[in-house]
Design an enzyme around this catalytic site. Structure first.
Site, PDB file in Angstrom:
ATOM      1  N   GLY A  53     -13.329  -3.723   0.529  1.00  0.00           N
ATOM      2  CA  GLY A  53     -14.699  -3.243   0.689  1.00  0.00           C
ATOM      3  C   GLY A  53     -15.082  -2.169  -0.317  1.00  0.00           C
ATOM      4  N   ARG A  74       0.821  -1.225   0.000  1.00  0.00           N
ATOM      5  CA  ARG A  74       0.000   0.000   0.000  1.00  0.00           C
ATOM      6  C   ARG A  74       0.849   1.267   0.000  1.00  0.00           C
ATOM      7  NH1 ARG A  74      -4.659  -2.060   4.165  1.00  0.00           N
ATOM      8  NH2 ARG A  74      -5.969  -3.025   2.583  1.00  0.00           N
ATOM      9  N   GLY A  94     -10.219  -8.802  -1.560  1.00  0.00           N
ATOM     10  CA  GLY A  94      -9.753  -9.788  -0.595  1.00  0.00           C
ATOM     11  C   GLY A  94      -8.923 -10.924  -1.140  1.00  0.00           C
ATOM     12  N   LYS A  98     -18.622 -17.385   1.528  1.00  0.00           N
ATOM     13  CA  LYS A  98     -20.070 -17.302   1.734  1.00  0.00           C
ATOM     14  C   LYS A  98     -20.791 -16.575   0.612  1.00  0.00           C
ATOM     15  CE  LYS A  98     -19.864 -17.342   6.732  1.00  0.00           C
ATOM     16  NZ  LYS A  98     -20.095 -16.551   7.933  1.00  0.00           N
TER      17      LYS A  98
HETATM   18  P1  AMP Z   1     -14.145 -14.584   0.998  1.00  0.00           P
HETATM   19  O1  AMP Z   1     -13.471 -13.698   2.013  1.00  0.00           O
HETATM   20  O2  AMP Z   1     -15.613 -14.685   1.191  1.00  0.00           O
HETATM   21  O3  AMP Z   1     -13.747 -14.240  -0.398  1.00  0.00           O
HETATM   22  O4  AMP Z   1     -13.632 -16.048   1.316  1.00  0.00           O
HETATM   23  C1  AMP Z   1     -12.304 -16.439   1.166  1.00  0.00           C
HETATM   24  C2  AMP Z   1     -12.067 -17.686   1.961  1.00  0.00           C
HETATM   25  O5  AMP Z   1     -12.924 -18.702   1.515  1.00  0.00           O
HETATM   26  C3  AMP Z   1     -10.680 -18.229   1.816  1.00  0.00           C
HETATM   27  O6  AMP Z   1     -10.001 -18.119   3.043  1.00  0.00           O
HETATM   28  C4  AMP Z   1     -10.874 -19.670   1.417  1.00  0.00           C
HETATM   29  O7  AMP Z   1     -10.048 -20.561   2.115  1.00  0.00           O
HETATM   30  C5  AMP Z   1     -12.316 -19.928   1.782  1.00  0.00           C
HETATM   31  N1  AMP Z   1     -12.872 -21.002   0.972  1.00  0.00           N
HETATM   32  C6  AMP Z   1     -12.801 -21.151  -0.356  1.00  0.00           C
HETATM   33  N2  AMP Z   1     -13.380 -22.290  -0.750  1.00  0.00           N
HETATM   34  C7  AMP Z   1     -13.845 -22.894   0.362  1.00  0.00           C
HETATM   35  C8  AMP Z   1     -14.532 -24.111   0.606  1.00  0.00           C
HETATM   36  N3  AMP Z   1     -14.870 -24.920  -0.407  1.00  0.00           N
HETATM   37  N4  AMP Z   1     -14.855 -24.416   1.870  1.00  0.00           N
HETATM   38  C9  AMP Z   1     -14.522 -23.592   2.889  1.00  0.00           C
HETATM   39  N5  AMP Z   1     -13.872 -22.424   2.720  1.00  0.00           N
HETATM   40  C10 AMP Z   1     -13.530 -22.075   1.474  1.00  0.00           C
END
Ligand code: AMP
Length: 396
Positions: free
Chosen positions: A377, A35, A354, A198
């Site tokens: 964000g 950054r 992210g 999620k």
């Molecule tokens: P996000 O911050 O919502 O983009 O989520 C990223 C995180 O999702 C990462 O740390 C990944 O390890 C996790 N992730 C990706 N695929 C899976 C999965 N199939 N099951 C559980 N966690 C996951």
């Protein structure tokens, strides 16, 4: 509003909101200076023109008063190393001491102010605090894309004090123009790859992309909410049971709009959430109890790669598996490589929000895609179609 490239900073004091919210070690040394480096073009422009650059930022989450572990002192030190020249630092961000320090500066000098969030007025967007910051300079530059979605004193409110002399910095300009390329002047086919843990956190993005995209590639933990919503067996995979209806709604809407949704036909499944877990390949809708999908399978990889390679515009947000575990990173790595290939063939690719940024960095591919956003964000809110206070304040 002025344009940074055409503005001559000679003789001006410019107060610049940068995003120096970097990780520090226990010894208070900057661990990752990405950054800081991202702000260099703006800092150099001001300094090389013969202006004075007064840099302000937050760092971490101080409780509302000074805390040594959140001081910007180590950041000023790192900036001086990167620029290979002296950088001044003052251990406050408003008040007499700061005024006095600025009076001592000469043309081309660079000053880093202490953490803005040592004052609660920063986050509350207090106009009188913003006025004190504004009083330090003649020009306001916002180059902090990472906090552009916040209506804080230094990111938005301060702009009111510079009706004629406010502008974006180079980083902000680059971020906004890359989003513009994806959201406004995109070429088709346009593919969005949405992964991560999620679905609940991605609904806004998916819905706002629906009038633009041709293909929606789904991966990561959110896959299994979709698969379950469609009646599949997902074993112990990550699922958001409150979002099953929403997942079906998304699939129906996509069908109405003629969008091709790619869900992984197969998955790499594990018997525990660990890199050392036992691994099997399974149909994504036939995952046995006691097993969980942690990556997309080989068939899905092939299908996803083909779709990505044929795209002209690509937006990637969220890994397609638990890429932090080397045994479950194949899908994410393959997606990253396919994006690189598409980019080399002329597609515009924006990676942001992210963990897909962490992934592209892990594979050393940052320089091989069109743009990697520095804003988590802020980028997501832009893609969701929201106005960012930090952007509005400059444009308005
Ligand atoms: P996000 O911050 O919502 O983009 O989520 C990223 C995180 O999702 C990462 O740390 C990944 O390890 C996790 N992730 C990706 N695929 C899976 C999965 N199939 N099951 C559980 N966690 C996951």
């Amino acid at each position: 509003m002025k344009n940074i490239q055409s503005f001559d900073f000679k003789g001006f004091k410019a107060i610049v909101r940068v995003d120096f919210n970097v990780p520090l070690s226990n010894e208070l040394v900057v661990i990752d200076d990405t950054r800081i480096r991202a702000a260099i073009p703006t800092i150099e422009k001001i300094s090389n023109d013969g202006g004075i650059a007064i840099l302000m930022s937050h760092l971490g989450r101080p409780k509302g008063g000074p805390e040594k572990k959140f001081s910007l002192g180590p950041v000023a030190k790192r900036l001086a190393e990167i620029l290979d020249r002296p950088v001044h630092f003052v251990d406050d961000c408003v008040g007499e001491k700061v005024q006095k320090k600025i009076e001592e500066l000469s043309e081309g000098d660079i000053l880093v102010l202490e953490n803005l969030r040592f004052y609660p007025e920063e986050k509350s967007g207090d106009p009188s605090f913003a006025g004190k910051l504004a009083g330090l300079a003649d020009v306001y530059v916002n180059d902090a894309f990472g906090t552009a979605h916040r209506a804080h004193a230094s990111t938005a409110v301060i702009a009111d004090f510079f009706p004629e002399k406010k502008m974006f910095g180079y980083l902000m300009e680059a971020e906004l123009s890359s989003v513009q390329k994806v959201m406004k002047s995109y070429e088709k086919p346009f593919t969005a790859i949405i992964g991560g843990a999620k679905v609940s956190t991605k609904i806004g993005i998916i819905e706002n992309l629906f009038d633009k995209i041709d293909n929606l590639i789904i991966g990561g933990g959110m896959t299994y909410t979709f698969i379950k919503a469609q009646g599949g067996e997902i074993g112990d995979s990550l699922v958001e049971n409150d979002f099953l209806d929403k997942a079906n709604e998304i699939l129906q809407l996509a069908e109405q709009k003629g969008i091709r949704v790619l869900l992984p036909s197969d998955s790499i499944i594990a018997d525990e959430f660990s890199n050392d877990a036992q691994r099997l390949q399974s149909a994504s809708d036939e995952i046995p109890e006691g097993w969980m999908g942690l990556d997309i399978g080989e068939e899905a990889v092939e299908e996803y790669e083909k779709c990505i390679r044929e795209s002209r515009t690509i937006l990637w947000n969220g890994p397609t598996g638990v890429f932090e575990f080397t045994n479950f990173e194949n899908g994410t790595k393959s997606v990253a490589n396919a994006i690189v290939q598409a980019t080399e063939a002329g597609a515009f690719s924006l990676i942001g929000g992210g963990d897909s940024v962490a992934a592209i960095n892990k594979y050393g591919l940052k320089e091989h895609v069109s743009y990697v956003s520095t804003g988590g964000g802020a980028l997501l809110e832009l893609i969701e179609g929201k106005d960012l206070p930090g952007v509005k304040a400059i444009l308005g």
